[in-house]
Design a protein around this motif. Structure first.
Motif, PDB file in Angstrom:
ATOM      1  N   VAL A 119       0.439   4.285  -2.675  1.00  0.00           N
ATOM      2  CA  VAL A 119       0.233   5.691  -2.322  1.00  0.00           C
ATOM      3  C   VAL A 119       1.372   6.541  -2.878  1.00  0.00           C
ATOM      4  O   VAL A 119       1.147   7.650  -3.382  1.00  0.00           O
ATOM      5  N   ALA A 120       2.595   6.026  -2.811  1.00  0.00           N
ATOM      6  CA  ALA A 120       3.740   6.751  -3.359  1.00  0.00           C
ATOM      7  C   ALA A 120       3.592   6.936  -4.866  1.00  0.00           C
ATOM      8  O   ALA A 120       3.893   8.013  -5.411  1.00  0.00           O
ATOM      9  N   ILE A 121       3.125   5.898  -5.550  1.00  0.00           N
ATOM     10  CA  ILE A 121       2.929   5.980  -7.006  1.00  0.00           C
ATOM     11  C   ILE A 121       1.880   7.037  -7.335  1.00  0.00           C
ATOM     12  O   ILE A 121       2.071   7.835  -8.263  1.00  0.00           O
ATOM     13  N   TYR A 122       0.792   7.062  -6.573  1.00  0.00           N
ATOM     14  CA  TYR A 122      -0.241   8.075  -6.823  1.00  0.00           C
ATOM     15  C   TYR A 122       0.301   9.479  -6.546  1.00  0.00           C
ATOM     16  O   TYR A 122      -0.016  10.430  -7.272  1.00  0.00           O
ATOM     17  N   TRP A 123       1.111   9.619  -5.505  1.00  0.00           N
ATOM     18  CA  TRP A 123       1.683  10.939  -5.210  1.00  0.00           C
ATOM     19  C   TRP A 123       2.581  11.407  -6.351  1.00  0.00           C
ATOM     20  O   TRP A 123       2.499  12.565  -6.786  1.00  0.00           O
ATOM     21  N   VAL A 124       3.451  10.515  -6.828  1.00  0.00           N
ATOM     22  CA  VAL A 124       4.358  10.868  -7.921  1.00  0.00           C
ATOM     23  C   VAL A 124       3.575  11.242  -9.174  1.00  0.00           C
ATOM     24  O   VAL A 124       3.850  12.269  -9.822  1.00  0.00           O
ATOM     25  N   SER A 169       0.819  -1.207   0.000  1.00  0.00           N
ATOM     26  CA  SER A 169       0.000   0.000   0.000  1.00  0.00           C
ATOM     27  C   SER A 169       0.856   1.262   0.000  1.00  0.00           C
ATOM     28  O   SER A 169       0.497   2.265  -0.632  1.00  0.00           O
ATOM     29  N   TYR A 170       1.974   1.219   0.705  1.00  0.00           N
ATOM     30  CA  TYR A 170       2.883   2.364   0.690  1.00  0.00           C
ATOM     31  C   TYR A 170       3.360   2.633  -0.735  1.00  0.00           C
ATOM     32  O   TYR A 170       3.408   3.789  -1.183  1.00  0.00           O
ATOM     33  N   ALA A 171       3.689   1.553  -1.445  1.00  0.00           N
ATOM     34  CA  ALA A 171       4.130   1.707  -2.836  1.00  0.00           C
ATOM     35  C   ALA A 171       3.025   2.336  -3.676  1.00  0.00           C
ATOM     36  O   ALA A 171       3.285   3.221  -4.498  1.00  0.00           O
ATOM     37  N   ILE A 218       2.064  -6.496  -9.914  1.00  0.00           N
ATOM     38  CA  ILE A 218       2.383  -6.226 -11.324  1.00  0.00           C
ATOM     39  C   ILE A 218       2.008  -4.792 -11.683  1.00  0.00           C
ATOM     40  O   ILE A 218       2.773  -4.080 -12.350  1.00  0.00           O
ATOM     41  N   VAL A 219       0.841  -4.345 -11.221  1.00  0.00           N
ATOM     42  CA  VAL A 219       0.418  -2.974 -11.508  1.00  0.00           C
ATOM     43  C   VAL A 219       1.381  -1.980 -10.862  1.00  0.00           C
ATOM     44  O   VAL A 219       1.737  -0.954 -11.462  1.00  0.00           O
ATOM     45  N   ALA A 220       1.810  -2.271  -9.634  1.00  0.00           N
ATOM     46  CA  ALA A 220       2.760  -1.384  -8.959  1.00  0.00           C
ATOM     47  C   ALA A 220       4.069  -1.284  -9.747  1.00  0.00           C
ATOM     48  O   ALA A 220       4.612  -0.189  -9.943  1.00  0.00           O
ATOM     49  N   ILE A 221       4.568  -2.430 -10.218  1.00  0.00           N
ATOM     50  CA  ILE A 221       5.804  -2.425 -11.016  1.00  0.00           C
ATOM     51  C   ILE A 221       5.588  -1.651 -12.303  1.00  0.00           C
ATOM     52  O   ILE A 221       6.467  -0.910 -12.759  1.00  0.00           O
ATOM     53  N   PHE A 222       4.420  -1.800 -12.881  1.00  0.00           N
ATOM     54  CA  PHE A 222       4.005  -1.066 -14.072  1.00  0.00           C
ATOM     55  C   PHE A 222       4.288   0.425 -13.939  1.00  0.00           C
ATOM     56  O   PHE A 222       4.867   1.061 -14.807  1.00  0.00           O
TER      57      PHE A 222
END
Length: 201
Positions: free
Chosen positions: A61-66, A57-59, A182-186
């Motif tokens: 939220v970080a992706i959405y912030w970026v 989840s941290y990953a 996979i989506v996070a790595i995406f």
């Protein structure tokens, strides 16, 4: 607020407010990492489901912030639609700590995994709304158009993976978790060959 909107200075205010909300969301998530009562190091292993759910989840939220930061780089004015689409995105992100805690506490059960994937889909939909507003009211440069085209296609592919993960969760909850990973790595690879594929005209 009129549809004509406010100036570029207000864009910074909206982004700063969003940054504060995201920081609070991360803080709430980390507060769910309760240490075991027993002092032995071996007891820490029992926290692996909670920590894994937190890390994933941290990953996210970080992706959405970026991506929120990059998206607002193309915003030029604040309109009523931008304010409310942004608030919708923040609301959906505020649900992440709950589904994260539920996923970890229930050790990645099927029901918890479905809830988690559904919670991940909600901000994806809200982000589409926000991006549509900024695409319409923001910069109309070739660079902005390429960015919107690439990330929109990438978002559609990510949503398809979420849905596939939800279906595969019937077989095993871990298929759903793998789909989320996979989506996070995406999104962790913003300039990968995959992005160049999505960026084609």
């Amino acid at each position: 607020m009129s549809e004509a909107g406010e100036g570029a200075r207000s864009v910074g205010r909206v982004e700063a407010f969003s940054d504060g909300v995201v920081a609070i969301i991360i803080t709430i998530m980390v507060l769910e990492l309760h240490p075991p009562v027993a002092p032995e190091f071996g007891r820490l292993w029992t926290l692996w489901p909670v920590f894994l759910a937190y890390a994933l989840s941290y990953a996210y939220v970080a992706i959405y912030w970026v991506n929120h930061h990059r998206l607002f780089g193309h915003a030029t004015r604040v309109t009523n639609a931008l304010v409310w689409s942004n608030m919708a995105l923040l609301f959906t992100l505020s649900l992440v700590p709950f589904s994260t805690s539920y996923l970890g506490e229930h050790h990645f059960s099927r029901a918890a995994t479905w809830l988690y994937l559904a919670t991940m889909l909600l901000p994806a939909f809200a982000y589409v709304w926000l991006q549509t507003v900024i695409r319409r009211t923001g910069s109309q440069s070739a660079e902005a158009s390429a960015y919107h085209r690439r990330t929109t296609r990438k978002g559609m592919a990510a949503a398809a993976i979420y849905v596939a993960g939800g279906v595969l969760t019937f077989a095993s909850p871990w298929f759903g978790i793998v789909a989320a990973v996979i989506v996070a790595i995406f999104w962790f690879l913003p300039f990968s060959p995959v992005d160049r594929l999505f960026g084609r005209a």
